[in-house]
Design a protein around this motif. Structure first.
Motif: not given
Length: 329
Positions: A148-149, A151-156, A222
């Motif tokens: 999950i973490s 995937r958040c970096l991917s969005r960033m 990332y």
């Protein structure tokens, strides 16, 4: 060596000390991809030598049988010539009888049989699409990106959420985060920590990489890089890993290059190994060329071009390897 099979990258080689006019031999097991394999040869009273290639009977080969694309070669031990090379084969292999190659020869004595796997795919029993074992290897740099973490970096990265850094490439600009780059590379960290121009301008110039290659680099940092993008840009990524001291990336690139070693790229890979001091790749290339006899598959013009540009240390290594093969201890 007897029944032992030596392997390097996707190539496996079986040296048979003696095969008489009427005999049967089976190799020791060897590992390529996720399966354990065997060779066997049968020679009966006629002039044919029958070569079998098959996976070890197991739950794995039953539930996930390999769809193999490969080439076989038979040589006389001690000779530089290949006297039989099979066409490219693509077979679903489950048992000893799924593939047999009849070779028309009356020769008896010491043989060398090798197989080069061009691809190995898992063939699902439910009839779904077969998938290659190599891009999804358990040591892939993509494993952690499932969290999950990441995937958040991917969005960033994709949406430039709170991005505080501009990267200028040869053909475009990208937005990224100083914290991520600093955590990935001591070189980047130094740029942003000291009073350098990168800290003041929040801009770094990576003008030896294209926009596409730099995007692949950021995707790796990332944790979201796709297998095809990693393979496509791995030489550029290798250069970046070396320049910016990015931990892990250099090793992943070396493993990927070694895994894809073949007669068409071995000289290029050997040159890269020398330039970036990739000792495992260099060792694999030299073994591929000399221990496995693939030096005879290289065209003369390709070899001449290589020697014109190779550095002295690399040429010395090739000379020493050739001497060790021709004069075994």
């Amino acid at each position: 060596m007897g029944d032992r099979v030596e392997t390097v990258a996707r190539l496996a080689q079986w040296r048979i000390d003696n095969l008489g006019p009427s005999s049967y031999k089976k190799s020791d097991p060897f590992k390529v991809g996720i399966w354990t394999w065997f060779f066997s040869v049968v020679r009966n009273t006629n002039r044919y030598l029958y070569i079998h290639l098959f996976p070890e009977p197991s739950r794995l080969s039953k539930e996930q049988p390999p769809l193999a694309r490969f080439i076989l070669r038979v040589s006389i031990a001690g000779s530089s010539r290949s006297f039989h090379i099979s066409p490219v084969q693509e077979r679903l292999l489950r048992t000893h009888d799924d593939f047999v190659w009849p070779v028309d020869t009356t020769f008896v004595g010491r043989f060398i049989i090798d197989v080069e796997f061009l691809d190995l795919k898992i063939c699902p029993l439910n009839g779904g699409e077969a998938s290659s074992v190599w891009p999804s290897d358990e040591n892939s740099p993509l494993v952690a990106s499932r969290s999950i973490s990441l995937r958040c970096l991917s969005r960033m990265l994709d949406e430039a959420i709170h991005a505080d850094l501009t990267i200028v490439t040869t053909d475009g600009t990208l937005r990224a985060h100083k914290a991520v780059l600093s955590a990935s590379s001591p070189v980047f960290q130094s740029m942003f920590h000291h009073n350098l121009k990168e800290k003041e301008s929040s801009t770094i110039h990576i003008e030896d990489m294209s926009l596409e290659s730099c995007t692949a680099l950021l995707s790796f940092l990332y944790g979201t890089i796709k297998p095809d993008d990693f393979v496509k840009h791995r030489l550029a990524l290798l250069g970046a890993a070396n320049k910016y001291d990015i931990g892990g990336l250099k090793d992943f690139c070396e493993e990927s290059l070694l895994e894809d070693l073949n007669s068409g790229n071995v000289l290029e890979m050997l040159n890269e190994a020398g330039f970036y001091q990739l000792h495992k790749l260099k060792k694999g290339c030299l073994a591929f060329l000399f221990e496995f006899g693939k030096i005879h598959d290289i065209r003369e013009d390709e070899m001449n071009t290589f020697f014109q540009h190779a550095d002295r240390e690399l040429m010395l290594g090739m000379f020493q390897e050739a001497l060790s093969i021709s004069n075994p201890a």
